[in-house]
Design an enzyme around this catalytic site. Structure first.
Site, PDB file in Angstrom:
ATOM      1  N   ASP A 146       0.996  -1.107  -0.151  1.00  0.00           N
ATOM      2  CA  ASP A 146       0.011   0.101   0.034  1.00  0.00           C
ATOM      3  C   ASP A 146       0.789   1.205   0.140  1.00  0.00           C
ATOM      4  OD1 ASP A 146      -3.011   1.009   0.584  1.00  0.00           O
ATOM      5  OD2 ASP A 146      -1.606   2.240   2.211  1.00  0.00           O
TER       6      ASP A 146
ATOM      7  N   GLU B 269       1.173  -0.015  -4.702  1.00  0.00           N
ATOM      8  CA  GLU B 269       0.259   0.772  -5.217  1.00  0.00           C
ATOM      9  C   GLU B 269       1.118   1.940  -5.440  1.00  0.00           C
ATOM     10  OE1 GLU B 269      -3.685   2.772  -3.310  1.00  0.00           O
ATOM     11  OE2 GLU B 269      -1.664   2.560  -2.343  1.00  0.00           O
TER      12      GLU B 269
END
Length: 606
Positions: free
Chosen positions: A315, A344
């Site tokens: 993330d 990400e």
């Protein structure tokens, strides 16, 4: 792993809670307890010895490098803390590493990933006792609250996932998130080594992975390096002052990803982007500091080894210090050379996203070491192109064509994770306003384009948000049938509308066919300039070829075989995977409005 024993007197925590023989990653224990930093540490066994010992800024921490000899066997090893003639002993467990653990196979472009938010997916029987200090109770009527989904609920529906054609599960963070409000998403961790008791426990998580493996399903873990939660136990007593970034003002990140790579950047702008907090309840981690970096390397090596995981997803990767994040990735790859880690790197520009491609060195010398990144530019192009399928150069299929045309920026576009939607953005079906033809076209592209496809739970039925104005909580809806009192059970196919069943069958057919398509898994791509609201591309190897034709227009379109002869040469016949019809090259074939074809060509040898 045995439960951490009662260490007597002042030792409250030891992390990692155990380790293994034969590991590449060096072990650094973090020992926490009242005034433990003033103690000396000794080892009783010569096969597990003490290296450097480091006091922290807080007197309640002691960091110690532990050296495990190749001759060390699995077992409990005794250590002694000494101070002023007083001794406190504790035992630390070293486990035997599984054979070939380091060489485990990860996920790649032959896989289909299914994204699950456990709190919203399904509730299974949970015998785990929930401690009294858990802040947020279950309230399914609260869009921001805990709804009660758990790990057992995922285990209970592994058959459903296998039948859909899924091969890999991406489960959003399952570790303890103990914020007082909106803790269901799990991205504000309160304990990196503890499964949230509302989901189950560490042993149940390992069982989930084992049972998934028996079904032929892989499991990847969601990694959060950039921030923790305000409820994390160390926030009341930080080991070092720089463990998290503390700023007196403007503590929120600018979220401007471009500032991290801009050669003309202001250093202050970059610092605010990466040191600013992601949210007021999410302290920003100081990953650039060696003790912090080593801590987070160990956390995810530990989970990989403990649970037998198949890969990781990271993330908010760019919001960390980028050099520290690259060291973290390199360390995980050194422990598991074949592991895939997808990050990400959220931006609309493929030029900016490609900066994080870990197979290349950028002009500034930076390399992320990432094997894979998420393809947000393609996701946005598919959503925009299908929402407004006009034939202008700045709309419709031209947007999708141009997104794919930027593949020259990536070292291997087949390593990109591609998707229609995920847990951080509105649902794909909201964007196309529930139009069945557009939804099917989206799934056709997802199943056949270069890259690793990821499905967001429920999109296979055309899930739409409960409340678009509510943001994330509006589209992170409960899966019908995941709770005993649900009136519909989509897992069992009960209560589906004709449209929902149509979307599901389309997706299931494509993804199950995809399992055996080498051309789609590893083949090259050739696409042709969009003609009006149509788009045609091929996925091909030396022996196989698949033609995908998307008609997003409101009128029927006949396939112009002569235009595509560059890729159809040598073939005579094929099968349309969607309809099952046999297709003969050169024979007129009309593609109906808002429909699409996936033609797998057969080499007849003639």
């Amino acid at each position: 792993m045995k439960e951490i024993p009662n260490y007597e007197l002042n030792i409250e925590r030891i992390e990692p809670p155990c380790w293994w023989t034969g590991m590449v990653t060096p072990l650094q224990l973090m020992i926490y307890g009242e005034n433990v930093g003033s103690y000396a540490l000794e080892s009783v066994n010569s096969n597990v010895t003490i290296g450097e010992i480091y006091p922290a800024d807080s007197p309640n921490y002691l960091f110690a490098d532990i050296e495990i000899s190749p001759a060390a066997e699995a077992g409990l090893y005794e250590f002694i803390l000494k101070k002023d003639g007083r001794s406190i002993s504790f035992k630390y467990e070293i486990l035997e590493r599984s054979e070939k653990s380091a060489l485990r196979k990860s996920y790649d472009s032959s896989d289909v990933i299914y994204l699950i938010m456990p709190d919203r997916f399904a509730r299974g029987a949970n015998n785990q006792e929930v401690p009294t200090d858990i802040a947020e109770a279950e309230d399914r009527t609260d869009a921001l609250g805990r709804h009660g989904g758990n790990l057992q609920g995922i285990i209970d529906h592994l058959n459903y996932l296998e039948q859909l054609g899924v091969t890999t599960l991406w489960i959003t963070p399952f570790q303890l998130d103990n914020e007082h409000k909106a803790s269901y998403h799990g991205y504000a961790c309160a304990d990196y080594y503890q499964t949230d008791p509302r989901y189950g426990n560490n042993e149940l998580y390992r069982q989930l992975v084992e049972k998934a493996h028996k079904k032929g399903l892989k499991v990847i873990m969601d990694v959060v390096l950039n921030h923790c939660g305000m409820a994390h136990w160390w926030m009341k007593d930080l080991p070092f002052k720089n463990w998290v970034h503390i700023r007196q003002k403007d503590i929120t990140s600018t979220y401007r990803l471009v500032s991290i790579i801009d050669p003309n950047l202001s250093s202050e702008d970059m610092k605010r982007t990466i040191d600013g907090w992601f949210d007021k309840n999410m302290p920003d981690i100081g990953l650039e500091y060696p003790f912090v970096l080593q801590y987070f390397i160990q956390v995810y090596v530990w989970w990989m080894e403990w649970a037998g995981l198949d890969g990781l997803r990271v993330d908010t990767f760019p919001y960390n210090d980028k050099y520290a994040a690259a060291k973290w990735t390199k360390a995980l790859k050194e422990e598991y050379p074949n592991i895939n880690i997808v990050a990400e790197c959220w931006h609309s520009s493929p030029a900016i996203v490609s900066y994080w491609d870990g197979k290349k060195v950028n002009p500034d010398g930076y390399c992320s070491n990432l094997p894979s990144i998420m393809d947000f530019p393609l996701q946005e192009a598919i959503n925009a192109g299908l929402k407004d399928p006009r034939s202008e150069w700045d709309a419709g299929m031209n947007l999708i064509y141009e997104a794919v045309a930027h593949d020259f920026l990536y070292t291997d576009p087949r390593s990109l994770m591609i998707f229609l939607d995920n847990h951080d953005i509105p649902r794909f079906d909201d964007n196309v306003e529930g139009n069945i033809g557009k939804i099917k076209a989206g799934f056709t592209m997802l199943a056949t384009m270069r890259g690793i496809p990821q499905i967001y739970y429920g999109t296979e039925f055309g899930f739409r948000s409960n409340n678009l104005a509510a943001g994330d909580s509006g589209h992170r809806i409960d899966f019908p049938g995941g709770w005993n009192d649900d009136k519909k059970d989509f897992f069992a196919g009960k209560g589906l509308s004709p449209e929902e069943r149509d979307i599901y069958e389309h997706a299931r057919k494509l993804f199950n066919w995809r399992r055996n398509s080498e051309a789609v898994h590893y083949g090259n791509t050739m696409h042709f300039l969009p003609d009006g609201a149509t788009y045609c591309y091929f996925r091909y190897t030396a022996d196989n070829s698949v033609m995908i034709f998307i008609n997003a227009s409101e009128k029927p379109v006949a396939i112009d075989w002569e235009r595509f002869v560059e890729r159809t040469r040598g073939y005579r016949k094929g099968i349309d995977i969607i309809s099952g019809n046999q297709i003969e090259i050169g024979v007129e074939y009309v593609v109906e409005p808002r429909t699409n074809m996936v033609i797998e060509f057969q080499n007849t040898g003639q």
